[in-house]
Structures are given as C-alpha cells and as structure tokens.
Design an enzyme around this catalytic site. Structure first.
Site, PDB file in Angstrom:
ATOM      1  N   GLY A  14      -4.258   1.556   9.756  1.00 51.54           N
ATOM      2  CA  GLY A  14      -3.913   2.770  10.217  1.00 51.54           C
ATOM      3  C   GLY A  14      -2.622   2.424  11.399  1.00 51.54           C
ATOM      4  O   GLY A  14      -1.608   3.348  11.574  1.00 51.54           O
ATOM      5  N   VAL A  89     -10.092   4.547   7.396  1.00 49.46           N
ATOM      6  CA  VAL A  89     -11.304   4.317   7.899  1.00 49.46           C
ATOM      7  C   VAL A  89     -11.660   2.855   7.190  1.00 49.46           C
ATOM      8  O   VAL A  89     -11.170   2.811   5.956  1.00 49.46           O
ATOM      9  CB  VAL A  89     -12.433   5.119   7.928  1.00 49.46           C
ATOM     10  CG1 VAL A  89     -11.967   6.441   8.865  1.00 49.46           C
ATOM     11  CG2 VAL A  89     -12.897   5.666   6.694  1.00 49.46           C
ATOM     12  N   GLU A 159      -2.213   0.740   0.607  1.00 54.36           N
ATOM     13  CA  GLU A 159      -1.501   0.006   1.505  1.00 54.36           C
ATOM     14  C   GLU A 159      -1.058  -1.336   0.833  1.00 54.36           C
ATOM     15  O   GLU A 159      -2.482  -2.070   0.673  1.00 54.36           O
ATOM     16  CB  GLU A 159      -1.876   0.045   2.974  1.00 54.36           C
ATOM     17  CG  GLU A 159      -1.069  -0.374   3.881  1.00 54.36           C
ATOM     18  CD  GLU A 159       0.352   0.059   3.760  1.00 54.36           C
ATOM     19  OE1 GLU A 159       0.686   1.137   4.234  1.00 54.36           O
ATOM     20  OE2 GLU A 159       1.155  -0.776   3.323  1.00 54.36           O
ATOM     21  N   ALA A 162       0.327  -7.075   4.129  1.00 56.65           N
ATOM     22  CA  ALA A 162      -0.356  -8.233   4.331  1.00 56.65           C
ATOM     23  C   ALA A 162      -0.213  -8.599   5.874  1.00 56.65           C
ATOM     24  O   ALA A 162       0.772  -8.253   6.565  1.00 56.65           O
ATOM     25  CB  ALA A 162       0.325  -9.557   3.759  1.00 56.65           C
ATOM     26  N   LEU A 225      -3.721 -11.310  -7.047  1.00 56.70           N
ATOM     27  CA  LEU A 225      -3.183 -12.423  -6.105  1.00 56.70           C
ATOM     28  C   LEU A 225      -4.322 -13.335  -5.544  1.00 56.70           C
ATOM     29  O   LEU A 225      -4.233 -14.574  -5.707  1.00 56.70           O
ATOM     30  CB  LEU A 225      -2.670 -11.459  -4.638  1.00 56.70           C
ATOM     31  CG  LEU A 225      -1.468 -10.658  -4.733  1.00 56.70           C
ATOM     32  CD1 LEU A 225      -1.372  -9.760  -3.819  1.00 56.70           C
ATOM     33  CD2 LEU A 225      -0.264 -11.497  -5.063  1.00 56.70           C
ATOM     34  N   CYS A 274      -9.333  -8.034   2.736  1.00 56.74           N
ATOM     35  CA  CYS A 274      -9.100  -7.283   1.087  1.00 56.74           C
ATOM     36  C   CYS A 274      -9.744  -8.075   0.031  1.00 56.74           C
ATOM     37  O   CYS A 274     -10.334  -7.700  -0.988  1.00 56.74           O
ATOM     38  CB  CYS A 274      -7.695  -6.916   1.095  1.00 56.74           C
ATOM     39  SG  CYS A 274      -7.245  -5.716   2.282  1.00 56.74           S
ATOM     40  N   LYS A 277     -13.442  -8.415  -1.104  1.00 53.64           N
ATOM     41  CA  LYS A 277     -13.946  -6.983  -1.106  1.00 53.64           C
ATOM     42  C   LYS A 277     -13.426  -6.194  -2.327  1.00 53.64           C
ATOM     43  O   LYS A 277     -14.360  -5.874  -3.199  1.00 53.64           O
ATOM     44  CB  LYS A 277     -13.685  -6.328   0.267  1.00 53.64           C
ATOM     45  CG  LYS A 277     -14.229  -5.034   0.355  1.00 53.64           C
ATOM     46  CD  LYS A 277     -13.545  -3.998   1.634  1.00 53.64           C
ATOM     47  CE  LYS A 277     -12.413  -3.380   1.127  1.00 53.64           C
ATOM     48  NZ  LYS A 277     -11.699  -2.766   2.186  1.00 53.64           N
TER      49      LYS A 277
HETATM   50  C1  UDX Z   1      -3.369  -9.053   1.019  1.00 54.70           C
HETATM   51  C2  UDX Z   1      -2.355  -8.660   0.130  1.00 54.70           C
HETATM   52  O1  UDX Z   1      -1.156  -9.677   0.122  1.00 54.70           O
HETATM   53  C3  UDX Z   1      -1.941  -7.388   0.651  1.00 54.70           C
HETATM   54  O2  UDX Z   1      -1.035  -6.813  -0.311  1.00 54.70           O
HETATM   55  C4  UDX Z   1      -3.011  -6.393   0.799  1.00 54.70           C
HETATM   56  O3  UDX Z   1      -3.011  -5.101   0.998  1.00 54.70           O
HETATM   57  C5  UDX Z   1      -4.438  -6.857   1.607  1.00 54.70           C
HETATM   58  O4  UDX Z   1      -4.704  -8.173   1.100  1.00 54.70           O
HETATM   59  P1  UDX Z   1      -3.551 -10.402   3.527  1.00 54.70           P
HETATM   60  O5  UDX Z   1      -4.935 -10.439   3.409  1.00 54.70           O
HETATM   61  O6  UDX Z   1      -3.501  -9.870   4.793  1.00 54.70           O
HETATM   62  O7  UDX Z   1      -3.019  -9.339   2.270  1.00 54.70           O
HETATM   63  O8  UDX Z   1      -3.031 -11.748   3.434  1.00 54.70           O
HETATM   64  P2  UDX Z   1      -2.281 -12.405   2.257  1.00 54.70           P
HETATM   65  O9  UDX Z   1      -1.012 -13.183   2.849  1.00 54.70           O
HETATM   66  O10 UDX Z   1      -2.211 -11.809   1.082  1.00 54.70           O
HETATM   67  O11 UDX Z   1      -3.432 -13.908   2.241  1.00 54.70           O
HETATM   68  C6  UDX Z   1      -4.550 -13.593   1.758  1.00 54.70           C
HETATM   69  C7  UDX Z   1      -5.409 -14.981   1.722  1.00 54.70           C
HETATM   70  O12 UDX Z   1      -5.008 -15.897   0.874  1.00 54.70           O
HETATM   71  C8  UDX Z   1      -5.057 -15.838   3.064  1.00 54.70           C
HETATM   72  O13 UDX Z   1      -6.294 -16.349   3.638  1.00 54.70           O
HETATM   73  C9  UDX Z   1      -3.992 -16.826   2.799  1.00 54.70           C
HETATM   74  O14 UDX Z   1      -4.264 -17.961   3.513  1.00 54.70           O
HETATM   75  C10 UDX Z   1      -4.472 -17.037   1.485  1.00 54.70           C
HETATM   76  N1  UDX Z   1      -3.412 -17.507   0.673  1.00 54.70           N
HETATM   77  C11 UDX Z   1      -2.448 -16.906   0.403  1.00 54.70           C
HETATM   78  C12 UDX Z   1      -3.287 -19.102   0.143  1.00 54.70           C
HETATM   79  O15 UDX Z   1      -4.250 -19.772   0.485  1.00 54.70           O
HETATM   80  N2  UDX Z   1      -2.317 -19.289  -0.393  1.00 54.70           N
HETATM   81  C13 UDX Z   1      -1.302 -18.619  -0.908  1.00 54.70           C
HETATM   82  O16 UDX Z   1      -0.385 -19.157  -1.911  1.00 54.70           O
HETATM   83  C14 UDX Z   1      -1.099 -17.269  -0.495  1.00 54.70           C
HETATM   84  P1  ADP Z   2      -8.674  -1.317   8.147  1.00 56.50           P
HETATM   85  O1  ADP Z   2      -8.157  -3.196   8.103  1.00 56.50           O
HETATM   86  O2  ADP Z   2      -8.982  -0.856   6.849  1.00 56.50           O
HETATM   87  O3  ADP Z   2      -7.456  -0.736   8.949  1.00 56.50           O
HETATM   88  P2  ADP Z   2     -10.437  -1.454  10.463  1.00 56.50           P
HETATM   89  O4  ADP Z   2     -11.911  -1.631  10.573  1.00 56.50           O
HETATM   90  O5  ADP Z   2      -9.153  -2.165  11.146  1.00 56.50           O
HETATM   91  O6  ADP Z   2     -10.101  -1.350   9.043  1.00 56.50           O
HETATM   92  O7  ADP Z   2     -10.235  -0.154  10.963  1.00 56.50           O
HETATM   93  C1  ADP Z   2     -11.010   1.085  10.657  1.00 56.50           C
HETATM   94  C2  ADP Z   2     -11.022   2.216  11.720  1.00 56.50           C
HETATM   95  O8  ADP Z   2     -11.599   3.274  11.315  1.00 56.50           O
HETATM   96  C3  ADP Z   2     -11.925   1.356  12.873  1.00 56.50           C
HETATM   97  O9  ADP Z   2     -11.312   1.480  14.055  1.00 56.50           O
HETATM   98  C4  ADP Z   2     -13.069   2.460  12.687  1.00 56.50           C
HETATM   99  O10 ADP Z   2     -13.632   2.779  14.271  1.00 56.50           O
HETATM  100  C5  ADP Z   2     -12.534   3.661  12.380  1.00 56.50           C
HETATM  101  N1  ADP Z   2     -13.280   4.850  11.681  1.00 56.50           N
HETATM  102  C6  ADP Z   2     -14.493   4.464  10.970  1.00 56.50           C
HETATM  103  N2  ADP Z   2     -15.066   5.841  10.865  1.00 56.50           N
HETATM  104  C7  ADP Z   2     -14.403   6.751  11.367  1.00 56.50           C
HETATM  105  C8  ADP Z   2     -14.514   8.305  11.515  1.00 56.50           C
HETATM  106  N3  ADP Z   2     -15.531   8.636  10.945  1.00 56.50           N
HETATM  107  N4  ADP Z   2     -13.846   8.893  12.238  1.00 56.50           N
HETATM  108  C9  ADP Z   2     -12.930   8.102  13.022  1.00 56.50           C
HETATM  109  N5  ADP Z   2     -12.678   6.834  12.735  1.00 56.50           N
HETATM  110  C10 ADP Z   2     -13.339   6.272  12.141  1.00 56.50           C
END
Ligand code: UDX
Ligand code: ADP
Length: 450
Positions: A14, A89, A159, A162, A225, A274, A277
């Site tokens: 966000g 959220v 979204e 990364a 990925l 991500c 999960k």
């Molecule tokens: C990922 C996706 O890239 C992004 O599009 C999505 O929105 C959220 O999840 P993120 O988790 O922030 O993003 O990081 P990313 O750069 O994708 O890396 C994920 C993990 O894979 C890291 O732990 C990274 O170290 C690992 N990785 C990535 C490797 O071990 N080898 C690689 O070649 C690439």
């Molecule tokens: P992401 O990586 O998806 O952005 P985060 O955990 O960093 O996840 O952020 C999610 C945010 O959403 C947290 O700051 C949390 O406090 C907020 N949040 C969760 N439930 C609610 C709600 N009902 N109203 C407003 N904010 C919320």
C-alpha cells in the site's frame, strides 16, 4: 473529473504503490489508512523515518506527502470521502482450522470489506491489491452489495512489484493488470482504474482481463517464478554432488531465449511474503477442485525450497568436523534478499534456528533487518545481534553469507580473516563474493552449487 483514492493497508504494498500513484497523479487526493497507529505515525514522521525501507521511496514520499498523499488512521472519513478504495491489507497463510498452513487467512480482508460497506455514503469502485485466492472478489462483491443502497464494483489489480526494486517496478512496470466484470458498470470501473495508471504507464502495458483471470494470474506468476528458483536449487544440489558449477549451468540454460536468464540464481531458497504463500494457495485451490496431481506438483516447489536450507546447514556442519556446538557462526544478512529490511519467510531465520538446534553461537548482522531479526529470533538460544560485519566476524569460526548486500563484496576480508578463529570458513550461499580471492587470503570456502 479525477476521482479521489483511499488505500486500506499502509504496508509494503500500500505505502509505495500509493506514493507513486500520488506522484504521477498530482490532481488526485490519495489517502492511505491503517489500523496500526504506530505504522501511520511512522509514515507521517517529521524526519521521514518511514516504516518500509525501499530504495527511492523516501524521495517520492518527500515530494508528495502533504501535497496529495496523506496517511491517516481515520478509516471512516477516508472511505466516506473517496470514490475508489484500494484494499492492501495482509492475507497471511491460515494458522488454524480448515486449510491451516495452506489457505489464506481472510479475516483482515473480510473485516475491511465490512468497514467499507459501513462507512460508504455513495457508489464505489473497490480494487483488490492483496493477493487473494481466486473468486474472493465475488465474496467481496456479495458482502458489499447485499442489502446496500450503494453500488460497489469490485476489481482485481494485483501488484507485481518486488521488494528492493519496488519504486522502479512501479515507475516502469512490465505490465499492469486490471481485472473486472464484463458488464457496463464493470467496464466503466476498469476504465477508471486504468486511467490512474495511464498517467505514466504506456497503454499497451496495461492489460485487462476478467476478475478471476486477474486473481489467478497473480498466483500463477509467483508460482512460476518460485518454481524457477526451486528448479535451479535442485540442480545446485546435483552440481555439488558431481563437481559441476551451477552458475555455469545457469548461464548456458539462460542463453536459450525460450528460457531467458532471469530467476536462475541458485541460493539459500526463496523468502518473502509472497512466494510460499501464493504457491500454497495454489496447492490448496488445486486440492479443493480435486486436482491432486497438480497440487502435488506445486507443493514440490515449496518442499524443494525448505530442503535447500536444511542442505546448507548439513554441509556447513559436515565441513566443521561434524560439530558446531559452542562454535561462533556469523550470519551475514538476515533480510530475505538485499535492499530490504523485510524478513518474512527469510531463509536466514530457518538457518539460524537449525544452527541453534546444533548448539552453535550465532552472531546476526544485517544493514536494515536487525529490528525484525530480533523479533523473529526471540527465544532462540545462543543468538546475538551485531552492529556490523566486523563485530559479527570477530572470533567466529565461520561466516555464512545469506543475503547478497552489495557492500559485502567490498569488505576488508583480510581484516575479517585476521579476526576469526582458524580454520576460518566462509559459506557463500549467494555466490556473490570473489571466492578465489577469499581462498588466497586463507579462508576455506563453501559455495552453493559448486
Ligand atoms: C516477488 C515477485 O517477484 C513479485 O512480482 C511479487 O509481486 C511478490 O513476490 P519479492 O518476494 O519481493 O517479489 O522478491 P523477488 O525478487 O521475487 O525474490 C523472491 C525470493 O527469491 C528472494 O528470496 C530471492 O533471494 C529469491 N531468488 C530470486 C533467488 O533465490 N534466485 C533468483 O534467481 C531470484
Ligand atoms: P503487504 O506486504 O501485503 O503490504 P503488510 O503486512 O505490510 O502487507 O501490510 C498490511 C497492512 O494492512 C498492515 O499495516 C495492517 O495493519 C493493515 N490492516 C490489516 N487489516 C486492516 C483493517 N481492517 N483496516 C485497516 N488496515 C488494516
């Protein structure tokens, strides 16, 4: 008329996303709200001590905060006064009941849907930003439109940013995806959402689909990925056993244009909020539709990832004469990757816990992640947190490099060697150091996939 935006959830997604939307849409008022008061206070802090570290973020927030970007805990006013509500959220993996450990915990998300409904005083477009299981938009639509005098149109706008490159990814995305219902209201809402991004993203990069396709695309993209990372890590194990070099193999595989060079770096396994999960969500979805073979296939991606950290610890212990009890092991890097302080699902936490089970003394250092590391390792015996690499390495028997922070390459490795117990070992789990030079200095060196 430019419609006002509110985003519920001031987290990793966000905050940065709304900062860039505000930057590129100076005519729109953008309000980011959260129930977490400390988080909002940090976003509003006079010295810009933001709750999220991202290269370039500070610069954007300095330009727009107070101009057309606002952070608030007043969800009611923000929702009442806006036209478009983004929902960002958290949707962590469920830790209880049906689907525990697999499905998404949707309680925050559902609470948000009910808040939007309670506070709305007119029709609204509701945009999902959080990763959600497929068909959640339908549930949101059902909650919102049930006995309501207002019309809510729910879109999915996943979204793809990364962490560590969020601002660049937002400013120059490969694509933006907006999924919406295929009816008159749906098409108008999609056009409204597209127009927010079209103020800086070329139209041909803004893709529109049905809502379900958009929701599934996010899961599928992350699963693909994650699968590449697990695939190269599976090859790394084979390289170690046979004397091949995983970086050489990856370079040549990646030269095939059908495969491409990205996401082929062997390492300690993927972390972040991500990948695991989303893959587990996909597994759960496949299971729920009776697609057991597909579920098992995707589950393998997560199992391979967990195996990688166990392999790292076994190799290390073996190299240290089969015991690390009372030996000091410095972990360089605790974040799940460089350029972020985020430690969610970080492989470093697993490695630290496995080493603690072996009664090692663990010295953790990281340029951005120490506050999170303290929380993640609370109660784990034998852990200390250090201010820098030199302090962590002093008197250590081994260094395990877990995160590829760029400055690790430029450390004074001679000085580090002098300060360590001998024989001094470095395990470069990212293959980002000059391993030949480390050997010249006198280190014993372990590398991933070699
Ligand atoms: C990922 C996706 O890239 C992004 O599009 C999505 O929105 C959220 O999840 P993120 O988790 O922030 O993003 O990081 P990313 O750069 O994708 O890396 C994920 C993990 O894979 C890291 O732990 C990274 O170290 C690992 N990785 C990535 C490797 O071990 N080898 C690689 O070649 C690439
Ligand atoms: P992401 O990586 O998806 O952005 P985060 O955990 O960093 O996840 O952020 C999610 C945010 O959403 C947290 O700051 C949390 O406090 C907020 N949040 C969760 N439930 C609610 C709600 N009902 N109203 C407003 N904010 C919320």
């Amino acid at each position: 008329m430019n419609k006002d935006i509110v985003c519920i959830g001031a987290g990793y997604i966000g905050g940065p996303t709304m900062a860039v939307i505000a930057l590129k849409n100076p005519g729109r008022r953008v309000v980011v709200v959260d129930i977490n008061e400390a988080r909002i206070a940090a976003w509003n802090s006079p010295d810009f001590d933001l709750p999220v570290y991202e290269p370039g973020l500070l610069d954007v927030v300095r330009q727009v905060r107070g101009r057309n970007l606002f952070f608030s805990t007043d969800i009611e006013t923000a929702v009442r006064e806006c036209d478009i509500v983004f929902v960002g959220v958290n949707t962590p993996t469920k830790s209880f009941g049906r689907g525990a450990g697999m499905a998404s915990d949707l309680q925050y998300w559902e609470a948000t849907a009910r808040e939007i409904k309670r506070f709305a005083r007119g029709d609204k477009i509701v945009v999902e930003k959080s990763t959600l299981p497929v068909r959640t938009a339908a549930a949101m639509e059902a909650i919102l439109n049930d006995h309501s005098e207002h019309k809510f149109t729910v879109l999915s706008n996943p979204e793809f940013l990364a962490e560590g490159t969020a601002i660049r990814d937002l400013l120059e995305p490969d694509r933006v995806l907006v999924g919406g219902p295929d009816d008159a209201d749906g098409r108008a809402a999609v056009e409204e959402c597209v127009s927010i991004y079209a103020s800086w993203v070329p139209r041909e990069r803004i893709l529109t689909t049905g809502v379900w396709s958009a929701e599934l695309t996010k899961l599928a993209a992350n699963a693909f990925l994650a699968q590449r990372v697990s695939s190269i890590n599976a090859i790394a194990g084979l390289c170690e056993a046979t004397g091949a070099d995983v970086d050489e193999v990856a370079r040549v595989i990646g030269a095939d244009r059908r495969i491409g060079p990205k996401f082929l770096k062997a390492g300690p396994g993927f972390g972040g909020s991500c990948f695991k999960k989303d893959v587990l969500n996909l597994v759960y979805l496949c299971e729920s539709f009776g697609l057991h073979t597909a579920a098992e296939y995707w589950h393998g991606v997560v199992k391979m990832n967990e195996h990688q950290q166990e392999r790292i610890v076994s190799r290390l212990v073996k190299q240290m004469f089969n015991t690390v009890a009372n030996k000091k092991i410095a972990l360089f890097g605790f974040a799940f990757k460089a350029d972020t302080g985020d430690t969610r699902e970080t492989p470093s936490a697993t490695v630290a816990k496995l080493l603690a089970e072996e009664h090692a003394r663990i010295a953790v250092t990281d340029p951005k992640a120490i506050p999170n590391a303290r929380r993640d390792l609370e109660g784990v015996p034998g852990v200390e947190f250090c201010d820098g690499e030199y302090e962590a390495a002093a008197g250590a028997d081994a260094i395990v490099l877990m995160t590829d922070w760029r400055h690790y390459k430029d450390l004074d490795w001679n000085r580090i060697f002098e300060s360590m117990r001998k024989p001094a070992l470095v395990f470069d789990t990212r293959n980002c150091l000059d391993q030949a030079r480390l050997r010249e200095i006198g280190f014993r060196v372990l590398a991933i996939g070699k």
